[in-house]
Design a protein around this motif. Structure first.
Motif, short mmCIF file in Angstrom:
data_model
loop_
_atom_site.label_atom_id
_atom_site.label_comp_id
_atom_site.label_asym_id
_atom_site.label_seq_id
_atom_site.Cartn_x
_atom_site.Cartn_y
_atom_site.Cartn_z
N THR A 41 -4.79 -0.31 4.82
CA THR A 41 -3.45 -0.78 4.42
C THR A 41 -2.58 -0.97 5.67
O THR A 41 -1.86 -1.96 5.78
CB THR A 41 -2.80 0.22 3.43
OG1 THR A 41 -3.72 0.41 2.36
CG2 THR A 41 -1.49 -0.30 2.88
N GLU A 119 -7.34 -2.44 -1.52
CA GLU A 119 -7.88 -1.83 -2.74
C GLU A 119 -8.92 -2.75 -3.39
O GLU A 119 -9.87 -2.27 -4.02
CB GLU A 119 -6.74 -1.52 -3.72
CG GLU A 119 -6.03 -0.17 -3.53
CD GLU A 119 -5.20 -0.03 -2.27
OE1 GLU A 119 -4.93 -1.07 -1.62
OE2 GLU A 119 -4.81 1.10 -1.92
N ARG A 195 3.95 2.72 -0.80
CA ARG A 195 2.92 3.44 -0.05
C ARG A 195 2.53 4.72 -0.81
O ARG A 195 3.37 5.42 -1.35
CB ARG A 195 3.40 3.82 1.35
CG ARG A 195 3.65 2.66 2.30
CD ARG A 195 2.48 1.71 2.45
NE ARG A 195 1.22 2.28 2.88
CZ ARG A 195 0.80 2.37 4.13
NH1 ARG A 195 1.55 1.91 5.10
NH2 ARG A 195 -0.40 2.86 4.40
N GLY A 196 1.23 4.98 -0.80
CA GLY A 196 0.73 6.17 -1.51
C GLY A 196 0.67 5.97 -3.02
O GLY A 196 0.43 6.91 -3.78
N SER A 198 -1.36 4.81 -5.20
CA SER A 198 -2.55 4.98 -6.04
C SER A 198 -2.45 6.22 -6.93
O SER A 198 -2.97 6.23 -8.05
CB SER A 198 -3.81 5.09 -5.19
OG SER A 198 -3.96 3.93 -4.41
#
Ligand code: ADP
Ligand code: ASP
Ligand code: MG
Length: 436
Positions: A41, A119, A195-196, A198
Motif C-alpha cells: 500500500t 488487496e 489506512r488499516g 481491512s
C-alpha cells in the motif's frame, strides 16, 4: 461461520502466505479478509505521488520494482508450472491496469484506484495458492458489495444483501476470500475505508452476516497494555469489553482500525485478536463483558490540534456552546476531547483540513489559541466514577509531565490527557510503570 482477517505482515511473503494457507485450510464456509502484502500500500501511494508530481520516470521505476517483488513471490509461492503461469497472468493483468492508470492525470479518484491494487493482488495469490493445494476457495470481489455513503459510513443494507448474494452464488465453496480495505462510494467509484481499513471490512462483514466470531490475525499476540513500539515489557490483555476496545482503537492502538469495533459491538459479535506467528497464543477476546476494577491499557493518538476559545463573561452564556459546535458541524470536523471553564472552552480535533475557516468563525465568538502537534494519551479500563483511586493513580503517574487538558467522565471506560508530542514516550512509560 467466522470472519478471519489477516493483515499485511501475515501475508507479507510467500512463506507467510503459505502459513496463512495452513491456518485457514480447515475452515468451513468462513470468510477470509486479506490486506495487501506489507509495504505494497505504501509503494502504491508512492507511485500515486510520483504521478501527482508528473514524474512519469519515477512512477514507472516504482511500478517495475513492485512488479519484481511480485514475480519473486510467485516463484517461491507456487510449486507447479501450471500455477506459476496462472498467478503470473493474474498479477500481470493488475500491473497492466496499474501502468495504464499511471499514464492518466492525477486525481484523488485515480489515487484510490491505484491503492486498491494491493488487496487485489494478495487475494488473487492466496486464492490460487489454495487451489494449488486442493482447496475449493472462491474469491468474492469486495467491490461488488462493500459500499460507503458520502460520510464514509458503510451502507449496511446494501452490503448485507449483496454479500449474501455473492456467497449464495457459490454454495459448494470450502471458504470465501475477499479484499479488505477497498470499497465503492456513493458515486460507484473505487474508494477505501482509510489506512488499516481491512479490520473494518472484517468487522462490518462479521456483524452484518451474523458471524459467530470475527478474528483479526496480526503480528502480535493480541492487544497489549501499552504501545509496544514505545514501551518495553508490555503484556497482552486477554479480555476487553467492546467499549474498552473501541476507546483504545479510536485513541491510537494501531492494532485495530479506529472504528472497526463499532459494527461488532452493535451486533454483539465477539472479536478475537490472534497472532499468525504464534497461533497457539491466547490473544485478546473482545466481547460484551466487563472485568470490574481494573485498568486495562494505555494508548496514544498523534497529530492532535487543541483549540481554546476564550471570551469574557458571556462565554458560557446560554447558547454559546451551541454556536461553537455548529461551526465544527458546518466544516465536518469532529471533536475528540472537550473541557470548559467559566471563561473558556478547550477542545481537540484530529483533522486540520478546515482549520483556517474554523478559526476565522470561532474568532467572532472570542479569542482563539491553537496548539498543534499534541498527543492524546488515553487510559482505558473500568473507570466508572464511583470507583475510587484510578483517576488519581493516572494523574500521579503524570505528575512530571505538563498536561494541557484532562477529560474524565465522558464514558465509564476512559480518562484522557492532552500533552505535547515530545512528552509522549515519557508519559506512556510512566503510565505503564505506575499502573501495571
Ligand atoms: P496488520 O498489518 O496485521 O493490520 P498493524 O501493523 O496494523 O497490523 O497492527 C499491529 C501492530 O500494532 C503491532 O505490530 C504493534 O506494533 C502495533 N500496536 C500499537 N499499539 C498496540 C497495542 N496496544 N497492542 C498491540 N499492538 C499494538
Ligand atoms: N492495505 C491497507 C493499509 O496498508 C489496509 C490494511 O492493511 O488494513 O492501510
Ligand atoms: Mg492494521
Amino acid at each position: 461461520m467466522k470472519v478471519k482477517k489477516f493483515g499485511g505482515t501475515s501475508v507479507g511473503s510467500a512463506e507467510r502466505i503459505r502459513n496463512v494457507g495452513k491456518l485457514i485450510s480447515g475452515c468451513k464456509k468462513d470468510i477470509v479478509v486479506l490486506s495487501a502484502m506489507s509495504g505494497t500500500t505504501n509503494s502504491l501511494l508512492e507511485i500515486s505521488s510520483a504521478i501527482k508530481n508528473d514524474d512519469t520516470k519515477q512512477a514507472s521505476q516504482l511500478i517495475s520494482q513492485l512488479r519484481e517483488k511480485y514475480a519473486d513471490t510467485i516463484n517461491s509461492l507456487f510449486r507447479t508450472e501450471e500455477y506459476k503461469h496462472k498467478a503470473t497472468e493474474a498479477i500481470d493483468a493488475i500491473f497492466n491496469e496499474l501502468k495504464a492508470l499511471s499514464e492518466k492525470t492525477f486525481s484523488i479518484k485515480l489515487e484510490k484506484e491505484i491503492v486498491a491494487k494491493g488487496e487485489m493482488m494478495s487475494t488473487r495469490l492466496m486464492n490460487l495458492h489454495l487451489h494449488e493445494e486442493g482447496f475449493n476457495s472462491v474469491l468474492l470481489p469486495a467491490l461488488d458489495f462493500m459500499k460507503i455513503d458520502r460520510h464514509g459510513e458503510p451502507l449496511e443494507e446494501f452490503i448485507k444483501e449483496e454479500a449474501s448474494k455473492a456467497i449464495a452464488a457459490h454454495p459448494d465453496a470450502d471458504l470465501y476470500i475477499t479484499q479488505g480495505f477497498i470499497c465503492r462510494n456513493q458515486d460507484g467509484d473505487v474508494d477505501n475505508l482509510q489506512r488499516g481499513g481491512s479490520d473494518y471490512t472484517a468487522s462490518i462483514l462479521g456483524a452484518l452476516l451474523g458471524a459467530e466470531e470475527i478474528e483479526i490475525w496480526t503480528d502480535i499476540d493480541g492487544m497489549h497494555n501499552n504501545d509496544p513500539r514505545f514501551v518495553e515489557d508490555t503484556r497482552p490483555v486477554h479480555n476487553l469489553h467492546f467499549e474498552e476496545a473501541a476507546e483504545l482503537a479510536y485513541f491510537g492502538a494501531k492494532i485495530l482500525h479506529p472504528t472497526c469495533i463499532l459494527p461488532a459491538r452493535e451486533h454483539n459479535v465477539p472479536v478475537r485478536l490472534l497472532n499468525t506467528m504464534d497461533p497457539a497464543a491466547e490473544g485478546t477476546l473482545i466481547e460484551n463483558k466487563l472485568e470490574r476494577n481494573s485498568i486495562k491499557a494505555v494508548a496514544a493518538k498523534d497529530n492532535i490540534t487543541a483549540i481554546k476559545i476564550k471570551s469574557g463573561r458571556m462565554l458560557l452564556a446560554y447558547g454559546f456552546l451551541k454556536k461553537v459546535f455548529e461551526i465544527f458541524e458546518k466544516y465536518e470536523t469532529s471533536i475528540d476531547m472537550i473541557t470548559t471553564s467559566e471563561v473558556g472552552v478547550s477542545l481537540t480535533i484530529d483533522n486540520e483540513k478546515n482549520l483556517q475557516l474554523i478559526e476565522e468563525e470561532l474568532s467572532k465568538l472570542g479569542a482563539v489559541t491553537i496548539d498543534r502537534d499534541m498527543v492524546i494519551i488515553c487510559v482505558v479500563g473500568d473507570l466508572e466514577w464511583t470507583n475510587k483511586g484510578f483517576e488519581a493513580a493516572a494523574l500521579e503517574a503524570l505528575r512530571n509531565v505538563p498536561v494541557r487538558m484532562i477529560s474524565y467522565g465522558g464514558s465509564n471506560y476512559n480518562i484522557s490527557f492532552l500533552i505535547k508530542k515530545e512528552d509522549k514516550t515519557k508519559a506512556l512509560r510512566l503510565l505503564s510503570y505506575h499502573l501495571f
